[in-house]
Write a protein that holds these residues in place. Structure first.
Motif, PDB file in Angstrom:
ATOM      1  N   ARG A  31      41.512  -2.614  -9.571  1.00 34.59           N
ATOM      2  CA  ARG A  31      40.155  -3.428  -9.075  1.00 34.59           C
ATOM      3  C   ARG A  31      39.155  -4.719  -9.496  1.00 34.59           C
ATOM      4  NH1 ARG A  31      38.430   2.139  -7.415  1.00 34.59           N
ATOM      5  NH2 ARG A  31      36.367   2.119  -9.098  1.00 34.59           N
ATOM      6  N   TYR A  33      35.979  -7.468  -9.481  1.00 36.80           N
ATOM      7  CA  TYR A  33      35.158  -7.325  -8.665  1.00 36.80           C
ATOM      8  C   TYR A  33      34.220  -9.109  -9.098  1.00 36.80           C
ATOM      9  CZ  TYR A  33      34.659  -1.808  -8.155  1.00 36.80           C
ATOM     10  OH  TYR A  33      34.944  -1.072  -7.901  1.00 36.80           O
ATOM     11  N   TYR A  35      30.826 -11.061  -8.878  1.00 33.03           N
ATOM     12  CA  TYR A  35      29.032 -10.421  -7.923  1.00 33.03           C
ATOM     13  C   TYR A  35      28.840 -11.706  -8.417  1.00 33.03           C
ATOM     14  CZ  TYR A  35      30.024  -5.525  -8.634  1.00 33.03           C
ATOM     15  OH  TYR A  35      29.824  -3.600  -8.445  1.00 33.03           O
ATOM     16  N   GLN A  37      24.758 -12.852  -8.639  1.00 29.69           N
ATOM     17  CA  GLN A  37      23.260 -13.025  -9.031  1.00 29.69           C
ATOM     18  C   GLN A  37      22.178 -14.441  -9.125  1.00 29.69           C
ATOM     19  OE1 GLN A  37      22.326 -11.796 -12.480  1.00 29.69           O
ATOM     20  NE2 GLN A  37      20.074 -10.647 -12.660  1.00 29.69           N
ATOM     21  N   LYS A  41      17.203 -11.383  -9.607  1.00 27.29           N
ATOM     22  CA  LYS A  41      17.344 -10.150  -8.939  1.00 27.29           C
ATOM     23  C   LYS A  41      18.877  -9.254  -8.876  1.00 27.29           C
ATOM     24  CE  LYS A  41      15.302 -12.831  -5.426  1.00 27.29           C
ATOM     25  NZ  LYS A  41      13.601 -12.498  -4.669  1.00 27.29           N
ATOM     26  N   SER A  42      18.676  -8.679  -8.300  1.00 23.81           N
ATOM     27  CA  SER A  42      19.876  -7.365  -7.846  1.00 23.81           C
ATOM     28  C   SER A  42      21.285  -8.561  -8.613  1.00 23.81           C
ATOM     29  CB  SER A  42      20.758  -7.051  -7.069  1.00 23.81           C
ATOM     30  OG  SER A  42      18.888  -6.252  -7.084  1.00 23.81           O
ATOM     31  N   LEU A  43      21.836  -7.851  -9.107  1.00 22.54           N
ATOM     32  CA  LEU A  43      24.197  -8.240  -8.795  1.00 22.54           C
ATOM     33  C   LEU A  43      24.145  -7.895  -7.535  1.00 22.54           C
ATOM     34  CD1 LEU A  43      23.297  -8.375 -12.712  1.00 22.54           C
ATOM     35  CD2 LEU A  43      26.001  -8.120 -11.900  1.00 22.54           C
ATOM     36  N   SER A  45      26.771  -6.894  -4.841  1.00 22.86           N
ATOM     37  CA  SER A  45      28.479  -7.195  -4.928  1.00 22.86           C
ATOM     38  C   SER A  45      29.122  -8.228  -3.479  1.00 22.86           C
ATOM     39  CB  SER A  45      29.179  -6.077  -3.803  1.00 22.86           C
ATOM     40  OG  SER A  45      30.425  -5.422  -3.774  1.00 22.86           O
ATOM     41  N   VAL A  48      35.594  -6.687  -3.421  1.00 18.58           N
ATOM     42  CA  VAL A  48      36.328  -6.020  -4.007  1.00 18.58           C
ATOM     43  C   VAL A  48      37.831  -6.522  -4.113  1.00 18.58           C
ATOM     44  CG1 VAL A  48      36.522  -3.186  -4.884  1.00 18.58           C
ATOM     45  CG2 VAL A  48      34.869  -4.554  -3.948  1.00 18.58           C
ATOM     46  N   PHE A  88      30.234 -13.077 -11.471  1.00 19.16           N
ATOM     47  CA  PHE A  88      30.419 -13.217 -12.785  1.00 19.16           C
ATOM     48  C   PHE A  88      31.777 -11.724 -11.732  1.00 19.16           C
ATOM     49  CE2 PHE A  88      26.963 -12.033 -15.768  1.00 19.16           C
ATOM     50  CZ  PHE A  88      26.018 -11.992 -15.297  1.00 19.16           C
ATOM     51  N   LEU A 102      32.888  -0.894 -15.907  1.00 19.20           N
ATOM     52  CA  LEU A 102      33.176  -2.109 -15.284  1.00 19.20           C
ATOM     53  C   LEU A 102      32.952  -2.929 -16.051  1.00 19.20           C
ATOM     54  CD1 LEU A 102      31.422  -3.050 -12.062  1.00 19.20           C
ATOM     55  CD2 LEU A 102      33.787  -2.157 -12.444  1.00 19.20           C
ATOM     56  N   PHE A 104      32.417  -6.577 -17.892  1.00 17.62           N
ATOM     57  CA  PHE A 104      32.743  -7.967 -17.053  1.00 17.62           C
ATOM     58  C   PHE A 104      33.046  -9.295 -18.366  1.00 17.62           C
ATOM     59  CE2 PHE A 104      29.258  -7.260 -13.563  1.00 17.62           C
ATOM     60  CZ  PHE A 104      29.660  -6.136 -13.762  1.00 17.62           C
TER      61      PHE A 104
ATOM     62  N   TYR B  35      23.776  -0.415 -17.177  1.00 21.50           N
ATOM     63  CA  TYR B  35      24.317  -1.200 -18.216  1.00 21.50           C
ATOM     64  C   TYR B  35      23.497  -1.965 -18.699  1.00 21.50           C
ATOM     65  CZ  TYR B  35      28.028  -0.906 -15.620  1.00 21.50           C
ATOM     66  OH  TYR B  35      29.308  -0.487 -14.826  1.00 21.50           O
ATOM     67  N   GLU B  42      27.554 -10.447 -22.671  1.00 19.02           N
ATOM     68  CA  GLU B  42      28.683 -10.189 -21.625  1.00 19.02           C
ATOM     69  C   GLU B  42      27.149  -9.379 -20.666  1.00 19.02           C
ATOM     70  OE1 GLU B  42      32.009 -11.517 -23.760  1.00 19.02           O
ATOM     71  OE2 GLU B  42      29.829 -10.722 -24.101  1.00 19.02           O
ATOM     72  N   ILE B  43      26.863  -8.516 -19.881  1.00 24.57           N
ATOM     73  CA  ILE B  43      26.841  -7.227 -19.657  1.00 24.57           C
ATOM     74  C   ILE B  43      27.261  -6.628 -19.911  1.00 24.57           C
ATOM     75  CG2 ILE B  43      26.304  -6.620 -17.922  1.00 24.57           C
ATOM     76  CD1 ILE B  43      26.045  -8.513 -15.276  1.00 24.57           C
ATOM     77  N   THR B 104      31.802   0.542  -4.840  1.00 16.97           N
ATOM     78  CA  THR B 104      31.446  -0.599  -5.658  1.00 16.97           C
ATOM     79  C   THR B 104      30.076   0.191  -5.970  1.00 16.97           C
ATOM     80  OG1 THR B 104      32.284  -1.640  -3.080  1.00 16.97           O
ATOM     81  CG2 THR B 104      29.676  -2.222  -4.596  1.00 16.97           C
ATOM     82  N   GLN B 105      30.278  -0.826  -7.352  1.00 17.94           N
ATOM     83  CA  GLN B 105      28.924   0.065  -7.512  1.00 17.94           C
ATOM     84  C   GLN B 105      27.152  -1.263  -7.598  1.00 17.94           C
ATOM     85  OE1 GLN B 105      28.989   0.256 -11.765  1.00 17.94           O
ATOM     86  NE2 GLN B 105      31.024   1.046 -12.048  1.00 17.94           N
ATOM     87  N   PHE B 107      23.656  -2.257  -7.792  1.00 18.54           N
ATOM     88  CA  PHE B 107      23.111  -3.208  -8.613  1.00 18.54           C
ATOM     89  C   PHE B 107      21.667  -2.826  -7.819  1.00 18.54           C
ATOM     90  CE2 PHE B 107      24.955  -3.175 -12.983  1.00 18.54           C
ATOM     91  CZ  PHE B 107      27.067  -3.300 -12.090  1.00 18.54           C
ATOM     92  N   GLY B 108      20.380  -2.470  -9.575  1.00 16.35           N
ATOM     93  CA  GLY B 108      18.940  -2.737  -9.899  1.00 16.35           C
ATOM     94  C   GLY B 108      18.439  -4.206  -9.950  1.00 16.35           C
ATOM     95  N   PRO B 109      17.546  -5.065  -9.900  1.00 21.18           N
ATOM     96  CA  PRO B 109      17.567  -6.208 -10.186  1.00 21.18           C
ATOM     97  C   PRO B 109      17.431  -6.142 -11.521  1.00 21.18           C
ATOM     98  CG  PRO B 109      15.689  -4.754  -9.457  1.00 21.18           C
ATOM     99  CD  PRO B 109      16.273  -3.653  -9.158  1.00 21.18           C
TER     100      PRO B 109
END
Lengths: 114, 116
Positions: A31, A33, A35, A37, A41-43, A45, A48, A88, A102, A104, B35, B42-43, B104-105, B107-109
């Motif tokens: 898989r 992905y 993303y 950002q 803020k959050s990433l 999605s 996929v 990303f 994952l 990145f 993460y 990178e993350i 799917t993951q 994510f939070g901020p």
């Protein structure tokens, strides 16, 4: 160890132009992905991609996957300012269910100029 | 549906101090991930919980980092003692084991940690 290379790191575009972000990865994966950002803020999605030749589109963004070349692209069509963000790619690692992480890429900071 | 939440959003501490980050996953998500992204890099994956069990902690940098998920709900990540190189943004993500969104993951901020 799986490595993910994303380029460019920074992309300054004019509104209305097209461009492509590239994501190469070093070993097989099931898989991939994309993303987005926004600052602070959050990433979020976006896509996929599960199989070779997969293509997904949402608005002005289209993502594709070539598992043989280990390459994914994120194509931006007729960019608008609202697309400015960091993008990303991330590749899924799953060795027999022992992990589900994952890996990145470095991210691409996209700035769309009027 | 509430997303993944993280607390605090920012933390500034001195080298040698202790900091605890908290993550509340999306309700019902049994998978929880940590993460981090250090400046200019990178993350990177730190660890993965399935419910309260550590499934994969291969990314934890050293024994100054301790993650817990008692009861299989929220998780904490403690750094003790903090070092300068621990500065960065710590992200939490969650996903369900089965059903919609399993692949799917979310994510939070993030929590931005600065160690002075």
């Amino acid at each position: 160890e799986l490595k993910v290379e994303q380029n460019p790191l920074f992309l300054s575009m004019q509104e209305g132009k097209n461009y492509t972000i590239y994501c190469n990865y070093s070993t097989t994966s099931d898989r991939l992905y994309w993303y987005r950002q926004d600052p602070g803020k959050s990433l979020e999605s976006l896509f996929v991609l599960l199989s070779n030749g997969a293509v997904k589109q949402e608005g002005r963004l289209m993502a594709s996957l070539d598992t043989k070349a280990r390459l994914s692209t994120l194509h931006i069509t007729a960019a608008v300012h609202d697309l400015s963000a960091t993008y990303f790619c991330a590749v899924h690692m799953n060795y027999g269910g022992a992990t589900n992480k994952l890996i990145f890429g470095t991210g691409t900071l996209l700035a769309v100029q009027p | 549906e509430a997303g993944v939440t993280q607390f605090p959003s920012h933390s500034v501490i001195e080298k040698g101090q202790t900091v605890t980050l908290r993550c509340d996953p999306i309700s019902g998500h049994d998978n929880l991930y940590w993460y981090r992204r250090v400046m200019g890099k990178e993350i990177k994956f730190l660890l993965h919980f399935v419910k309260e069990s550590k499934q994969d902690e291969s990314g934890m940098p050293n024994n100054r980092f301790l993650a817990e998920r008692t009861g299989g709900t929220y998780s904490t990540l403690k750094v003790q003692p903090a070092e300068l190189e621990d500065s960065g943004v710590y992200f939490c993500a969650s996903s369900p084991l089965l059903g919609p969104g399993w692949d799917t993951q979310y994510f939070g901020p993030g929590t931005r940690l600065t160690v002075l």
